[in-house]
Every structure is written in C-alpha cells, then in structure tokens.
Design a protein around this motif. Structure first.
Motif, short mmCIF file in Angstrom:
data_model
loop_
_atom_site.label_atom_id
_atom_site.label_comp_id
_atom_site.label_asym_id
_atom_site.label_seq_id
_atom_site.Cartn_x
_atom_site.Cartn_y
_atom_site.Cartn_z
N GLY A 74 11.27 12.17 -0.65
CA GLY A 74 12.52 11.39 -0.18
C GLY A 74 12.31 10.62 1.23
O GLY A 74 13.38 10.15 1.67
N ARG A 75 11.02 10.65 1.45
CA ARG A 75 10.75 9.97 2.77
C ARG A 75 9.65 9.01 2.79
O ARG A 75 8.54 9.63 2.10
CB ARG A 75 10.97 10.83 4.09
CG ARG A 75 9.77 11.71 3.94
CD ARG A 75 9.99 12.96 5.19
NE ARG A 75 8.86 13.78 5.34
CZ ARG A 75 7.66 13.70 5.94
NH1 ARG A 75 7.61 12.66 6.72
NH2 ARG A 75 6.68 14.70 5.85
N ILE A 76 9.47 8.19 3.58
CA ILE A 76 8.28 7.38 3.66
C ILE A 76 7.11 8.10 4.46
O ILE A 76 7.39 8.51 5.62
CB ILE A 76 8.68 6.02 4.38
CG1 ILE A 76 9.38 5.04 3.46
CG2 ILE A 76 7.20 5.32 4.52
CD1 ILE A 76 9.79 3.97 4.35
N VAL A 77 6.07 8.47 3.91
CA VAL A 77 5.04 9.27 4.28
C VAL A 77 4.02 8.32 4.98
O VAL A 77 3.11 8.73 5.72
CB VAL A 77 4.49 10.49 3.52
CG1 VAL A 77 5.50 11.49 3.46
CG2 VAL A 77 3.96 9.83 2.23
N ASP A 78 3.73 7.06 4.51
CA ASP A 78 2.59 6.08 4.85
C ASP A 78 3.22 4.91 4.22
O ASP A 78 3.86 4.75 3.28
CB ASP A 78 1.45 6.54 4.22
CG ASP A 78 0.12 6.01 4.97
OD1 ASP A 78 0.42 5.22 5.86
OD2 ASP A 78 -0.81 6.20 4.69
N THR A 79 2.62 3.67 4.87
CA THR A 79 2.67 2.52 4.55
C THR A 79 1.33 1.72 4.53
O THR A 79 0.55 1.86 5.43
CB THR A 79 3.57 1.49 5.41
OG1 THR A 79 5.09 2.09 5.40
CG2 THR A 79 3.62 -0.04 4.85
N VAL A 80 0.81 1.34 2.94
CA VAL A 80 -0.61 1.07 2.84
C VAL A 80 -0.68 -0.43 2.31
O VAL A 80 0.23 -0.94 1.63
CB VAL A 80 -1.12 1.81 1.96
CG1 VAL A 80 -1.41 3.45 2.68
CG2 VAL A 80 -0.46 1.83 0.54
N PRO A 81 -1.54 -1.46 2.80
CA PRO A 81 -1.52 -2.69 2.43
C PRO A 81 -2.03 -2.92 0.95
O PRO A 81 -2.88 -1.99 0.21
CB PRO A 81 -2.72 -3.25 3.23
CG PRO A 81 -3.52 -2.30 3.58
CD PRO A 81 -2.56 -0.83 3.87
N THR A 82 -1.54 -3.93 0.23
CA THR A 82 -2.12 -4.00 -1.09
C THR A 82 -3.29 -5.18 -0.65
O THR A 82 -3.50 -5.34 0.13
CB THR A 82 -0.99 -4.88 -1.79
OG1 THR A 82 -0.58 -6.17 -1.08
CG2 THR A 82 0.27 -4.06 -2.16
N TYR A 83 -3.97 -5.56 -1.84
CA TYR A 83 -5.01 -6.46 -1.71
C TYR A 83 -4.60 -7.73 -0.93
O TYR A 83 -4.95 -8.13 0.07
CB TYR A 83 -5.63 -7.19 -2.89
CG TYR A 83 -6.38 -5.99 -3.88
CD1 TYR A 83 -6.64 -4.88 -3.31
CD2 TYR A 83 -7.11 -6.54 -5.07
CE1 TYR A 83 -7.51 -3.98 -3.99
CE2 TYR A 83 -7.83 -5.87 -5.70
CZ TYR A 83 -8.09 -4.49 -5.17
OH TYR A 83 -9.03 -3.86 -5.86
N ARG A 84 -3.43 -8.21 -1.30
CA ARG A 84 -2.54 -9.39 -0.62
C ARG A 84 -2.14 -8.92 0.80
O ARG A 84 -2.63 -9.91 1.58
CB ARG A 84 -1.14 -9.89 -1.43
CG ARG A 84 -0.26 -10.73 -0.86
CD ARG A 84 0.97 -10.67 -1.51
NE ARG A 84 1.99 -11.43 -0.79
CZ ARG A 84 2.40 -12.71 -1.34
NH1 ARG A 84 2.24 -13.05 -2.20
NH2 ARG A 84 3.35 -13.26 -0.32
N GLY A 85 -1.98 -7.71 0.93
CA GLY A 85 -1.63 -7.56 2.56
C GLY A 85 -2.99 -7.36 3.38
O GLY A 85 -3.03 -7.39 4.48
#
Length: 376
Positions: free
Chosen positions: A359-370
């Motif tokens: 229920g919580r954000i543990v990471d934010t990762v880029p897509t290819y676009r990112g």
C-alpha cells in the motif's frame, strides 16, 4: 503504478507454467530497465527478446543475452554492433530472407570483427487449402522445412554470420484469448483452431529444428508467448519460451482459460469536470492499444468501481467522460484508475513507474521514455 507483489506472483506463475524451461523476457511488454533487471533475477528467467536493434545495443550494456525479435534495417546500429566485439557476443539478429543477409553485409562492409549472431525466424501460422487460408500473424516467409534449410545454408555459407537460434511466434495461440466474453461459440471455434494449429506446428517445428541442426550448432529454439507457455513447452524441440505481457497482465489477458494473472500495472487520471449528474470527465485516457480496434484494446476504468465510458465518445485524446454510480462521489482533482489494453504500450505514455508494495510507494523507476530512450 506497478504493484510489486502482483508482478512477482505473475512471474512465479509463468515459471510454474514453463515447467523448467527458461523464459526469455519480451522487453516490448515491459519497457522498463529496472523491472527487466528484477524479473531476470528470478530463477526461471534468462535472456531478453527485444523489439529493435537500437534497444538491444542499449540493453546489452547491462544484459549479456539479447535477441532482436524482428529483422532490422538500422544501418547505423548494425555498424555499431559490428565494431564492438562485446556487443556482437551479446546480441543476436533476426533474419528471414537473403535480403536481410545482403542488407546486413552491406551495412557492415569494411568492418572486421567476429561473425554476427543470427536467429532464423520460422513462420508459425497455420496454413490450409494449399496456403489459401492463413491463420496467424503475417511474419516470416520461411514456413516449410525446405525453406528453412535453404536459408540456413545461405547463412552458414557466409563467413560474416553464425546461425545460433530459431524463433517462431504462434500468435494465433499465444496472442488470442480462448474465452472471449459473452461469446462461448467463438471460444469453441478459437480453441478448435488453436488445437489444430498446435498439433501442426509441433511436428513442423521439430522437423525444421532437426534439419537445421545438421547445418548449425543451435544454442536456442524459442517459441510461444504468455498465452501459450504451458502448451509450447510440451514440444521437445523447444529450449526456451518467450513471455512478457503476463508480468503486467493487461486487459487482453483476461480472456484465457489456462491461467489468470493479477493485473499489476495501472494508470490514474484526474477528474477535471463534473458536466452532469452521474458523469465525470477525466483528462486524457485515449491510450488505445495497437492491433484491431476491439473493446479489449481500450483502457477500462476499474476504480472506483462502477464507471464506464460513454459509447458515443469513448476514450478521448484530451478528455474522457465516464458514467456510473461512482461519478457523483468524485470531486475535481480526485483520481480514476484504469487498466490498459496491451502491456508495454502503457510505458510509452509515462516517464516513471511507481512501485507499490504493502500500500505504499517503495520506489520510482524510469520507463524507457523516462530515460530519454525512443526505439523504433
């Protein structure tokens, strides 16, 4: 967002269905280098099936086994591959004709180096009535044992190439759900065609592999897709299967009887208007999946429950009205969550994936676009 426990459960189920055969991850269905890395760390997954040579060269900086799933005409990337022995050892090109061989040789002319690794693309479609009926995707012109052997001989006769694999994608089985909603008779027809196609392909693929193996030392024979894993691994000629969409489990994979993955990837859009009682408008939502424009190619609102698109408007480029009982409880600025039609295309619309666990954000990762990468 990607729900990490659901992603892991889907990966584990793919491994179970593969029954000991390694799974090569189809990167076009993932399009996020961090998630590729996480999946390939799971026992049972090995190697990447990419969708362009430029993408393959980028991924090969981190991954040592990348097969390009489609033939390339990218002369610049071919020269980069030929000039770098490390990349040439990690990347395998796809071919289905002597035209491809000629094009590659012309692109790398004057560049010395080790032989380039090639994979022969065998057409997996079911052809009936002397070829007048074609059931499956239109891919390779190589369909018969004789045509496969002819191309294999031409590859091994050219010192610039080394034939290391055979691939065939049975889209009429792996990419077509056998339980279409509300249409049981169509489901029966699909299952009958798939059974006939699988039986024909099992014999033909085995014969092709046996004949080509006399000419070349094959490292792999790849087949299948998320929708046919357990069926494809029954073939003794297959050494690995491909899968990727089943990790995110988009709407297309709600229509299979053999497995039921967890939807792990979703996207949210904000409510921007409340034009009338029982209706809200969200910004965007026109993220239509490629392929024939069927209902399962269109994003579907899933939370709050009870919302649906208006038939006369559908999914809009900049705004989409939604009707349903939940509409009157939503305020401007609140979010509606959607599921997309096809797996990887979702990542072409966003720069980041928020990984959710507990229920919580543990990471934010880029897509290819990112990561600023656009591959064609």
């Amino acid at each position: 967002m990607v729900d990490v426990p659901s992603l892991r459960a889907n990966a584990a189920d793919l491994v179970r269905r593969a029954a000991g055969r390694p799974i090569r991850v189809a990167s076009k269905s993932v399009r996020c280098r961090d998630i590729l890395r996480q999946v390939l760390a799971i026992d049972g997954f090995a190697g990447i099936l990419s969708y362009s040579l430029a993408e393959s060269l980028w991924l090969a900086a981190d991954f040592d086994d990348v097969v390009v799933a489609y033939p390339t005409t990218d002369a610049g990337s071919l020269r980069r591959l030929a000039m770098d022995a490390r990349l040439a050892a990690r990347v395998t090109l796809m071919v289905d004709s002597t035209e491809h061989l000629d094009l590659i040789e012309a692109a790398v002319a004057g560049i010395s180096g080790p032989p380039l690794r090639l994979c022969l693309d065998l057409d997996a479609s079911l052809r009936l009535a002397g070829g007048r009926v074609h059931l499956g995707t239109r891919r390779s012109p190589v369909h018969s044992v004789a045509s496969a052997v002819t191309l294999a001989r031409k590859i091994v006769d050219r010192p610039r190439f080394r034939l290391v694999g055979i691939m065939s994608y049975e889209g009429q089985i792996a990419g077509l759900g056998d339980r279409p909603p509300g249409n049981p008779l169509r489901g029966l027809a699909i299952r009958a065609v798939q059974a006939a196609s699988a039986a024909e392909l099992m014999q033909r693929r085995a014969a092709v592999v046996a004949a080509v193996a006399v000419l070349a030392d094959l490292e792999f024979v790849n087949g299948g897709g998320t929708g046919s894993v357990e069926r494809t691994v029954r073939e003794s000629a297959i050494t690995e299967v491909a899968a990727g969409s089943g990790l995110y489990a988009p709407r297309l994979f709600d229509e299979y009887r053999a497995f039921k993955p967890y939807p792990s990837a979703l996207f949210a859009l904000a409510v921007t208007r409340r034009p009338a009682a029982g209706i809200v408008t969200v910004g965007g939502a026109g993220w239509i999946a490629s392929g024939p424009q069927l209902p399962n190619r269109v994003p579907a609102p899933v939370f709050p429950a009870g919302l649906r698109m208006i038939d006369s408007e559908g999914a809009g480029e900049v705004q989409t009205p939604l009707r349903g009982a939940a509409a009157d409880s939503l305020r401007v600025g609140e979010r509606v969550w959607f599921r997309h039609g096809k797996a990887g295309e979702l990542c072409e619309h966003v720069n980041d994936l928020h990984l959710i666990d507990g229920g919580r954000i543990v990471d934010t990762v880029p897509t290819y676009r990112g990561e600023g990468q656009a591959f064609g």
